[in-house]
Design a protein around this motif. Structure first.
Motif, short mmCIF file in Angstrom:
data_model
loop_
_atom_site.label_atom_id
_atom_site.label_comp_id
_atom_site.label_asym_id
_atom_site.label_seq_id
_atom_site.Cartn_x
_atom_site.Cartn_y
_atom_site.Cartn_z
N UNK A 1 0.81 -1.21 0.00
CA UNK A 1 0.00 0.00 0.00
C UNK A 1 0.85 1.27 0.00
N UNK A 2 2.01 1.19 0.69
CA UNK A 2 2.81 2.39 0.95
C UNK A 2 3.54 2.92 -0.29
N UNK A 3 3.49 2.19 -1.40
CA UNK A 3 4.35 2.54 -2.53
C UNK A 3 3.63 3.19 -3.70
N UNK A 4 2.38 3.58 -3.50
CA UNK A 4 1.63 4.19 -4.60
C UNK A 4 2.29 5.49 -5.07
N UNK A 5 2.68 6.34 -4.14
CA UNK A 5 3.28 7.62 -4.53
C UNK A 5 4.62 7.40 -5.22
N UNK A 6 5.45 6.51 -4.70
CA UNK A 6 6.74 6.24 -5.32
C UNK A 6 6.55 5.68 -6.72
N UNK A 7 5.61 4.75 -6.88
CA UNK A 7 5.38 4.13 -8.18
C UNK A 7 4.80 5.11 -9.19
N UNK A 8 4.11 6.12 -8.70
CA UNK A 8 3.49 7.10 -9.61
C UNK A 8 4.30 8.37 -9.77
N UNK A 9 5.50 8.40 -9.18
CA UNK A 9 6.40 9.52 -9.40
C UNK A 9 6.05 10.79 -8.68
N UNK A 10 5.20 10.71 -7.63
CA UNK A 10 4.84 11.94 -6.92
C UNK A 10 5.06 11.80 -5.41
#
Length: 412
Positions: free
Chosen positions: A50-59
């Motif tokens: 769950x914690x990696x959405x921002x990292x994966x989306x570049x923001x």
């Protein structure tokens, strides 16, 4: 070091005695040093992603911190669970969080980690707008939702918790919701048939789970009814949130023996073991335990590390278990519990070091050996993917089944 009886049982289910014959254009590679390295376990050591959405989306607001978290995640795990809670995924009808979730799933898949979606149908955290529909419309919306997700994510997510916590679903009384209304109307088994049929038709090759926290005979009765109705279940999901204390080997093995009699693979889908105060035993619904602070403590962290090791070893000792998903890398997740492998500040707890040593050292392979005069090397390794390297040449291979394996690999 002499292996314990438990370690021998684990290796009997999880490892193979391999003999590799290495050749090149000149014949057997004799008397040479080679490196044997396991690159991936067959067993699914899972955790939430769950914690990696921002990292994966570049923001990401703190990409260095998130990159370090990802590095530590991959130090333990090879299998991710991503959230599809309907009320958060599609709070406004017709506006799902598809793009960001798909980017996150691809981020894991590109690193070689399979991904599971959780869940497609559940009465909790479901969409509030379902309450504006009648039961037939709720059923149609649920089926459409499943088809959209399972078809749309096929090839990136091919494993799903199709329906979650069906045992309590029709009698759930904490708050009104459309899924409980529907399940109360049509019954548990027709509900399971409806959602599994929709998922199966949408991706016939997907691995589909029935998942529950209720380890009582009620779940067994549900499973038996579902199977007798001819509904195909690929995997049974068993939750094990141990906020009220570690189950122990006897209870865990007893549960495994009861649920393995159906002949289906078992995934421990949601596990937490806390490193702080244990939740009081009189709490029936874990969600009812609300505290201002739930800190990790030094003595709790040592206890957690010991119990993590015992729990993983217990699960790997049972041949029916194919996966184990830990519910949260860091403290402060569900219910604010100190259940992670990392403290709130991101520092590593003893449980991280303990599991890292098990997965990568005790159960992993990374060694340099010398071939004999016929180009052979022998070793015992956990099932999974491997690479053998000799000088500048390398070859990949797999150990798929316990027992003995003989392979000839050409490093030309």
């Amino acid at each position: 070091m002499t292996a314990s009886p438990l370690d021998r049982v684990i290796r009997s289910h999880r490892a193979a005695d391999a003999v590799l014959t290495l050749t090149d254009a000149d014949g057997p590679i004799a008397g040479r040093e080679v490196r044997l390295e396991q690159t991936r376990h067959k067993f699914l050591f899972g955790c939430t992603g769950f914690e990696f959405e921002a990292l994966a989306n570049g923001d990401s607001k703190d990409p260095d911190r998130d990159a370090l978290l990802a590095e530590r995640w991959e130090g333990l795990f090879n299998f991710a669970t991503l959230p599809f809670y309907w009320g958060r995924y599609e709070p406004e009808r017709g506006n799902p969080n598809t793009e960001r979730t798909l980017n996150t799933a691809r981020w894991f898949a590109d690193r070689g980690h399979p991904v599971k979606g959780h869940p497609l149908a559940w009465h909790t955290v479901t969409a509030d707008w379902l309450l504006d529909l009648d039961n037939a419309e709720i059923a149609a919306a649920q089926v459409d939702r499943i088809r959209r997700e399972v078809e749309g994510f096929a090839g990136v997510i091919d494993m799903w918790d199709v329906i979650n916590e069906v045992v309590i679903m029709p009698i759930f009384d904490k708050y009104d919701n459309g899924i409980t209304r529907l399940c109360r109307d049509i019954g548990r088994i027709p509900m399971v048939r409806m959602v599994f049929d929709a998922a199966r038709e949408s991706n016939p090759s997907a691995v589909l789970l029935l998942n529950d926290f209720d380890m009582s005979s009620a779940y067994e009765c549900l499973i038996e009814g579902v199977l007798e109705a001819g509904i195909r279940i690929d995997v049974l999901g068993l939750q094990s949130h141990m906020h009220q204390g570690y189950w122990g080997e006897e209870k865990t093995l007893g549960i495994l023996d009861r649920f393995s009699r159906y002949g289906l693979p078992i995934h421990f889908t949601e596990t937490t073991i806390v490193s702080g105060d244990i939740m009081p035993p009189e709490i029936v619904d874990l969600n009812d335990h609300q505290v201002d602070e739930w800190p990790s403590t030094p003595e709790g962290e040592q206890r957690q590390a010991d119990e993590i090791e015992r729990h993983y070893k217990t699960l790997l000792s049972h041949p029916s278990v194919e996966a184990m998903t830990y519910w949260g890398m860091s403290d402060g997740g569900w219910l604010g519990a100190p259940g992670g492998f990392l403290r709130v500040d991101g520092s590593i707890k003893p449980s991280y070091e303990r599991l890292h040593a098990l997965v990568n050292d005790e159960w992993g392979t990374d060694e340099t050996v010398r071939t004999d005069d016929q180009g052979r090397v022998s070793f015992n390794g956990f099932l999974g993917d491997y690479r053998v390297t000799c000088g500048d040449a390398a070859a990949d291979f797999k150990l798929d089944a316990p027992g003995e394996a003989e392979l000839t690999l050409d490093l030309s």
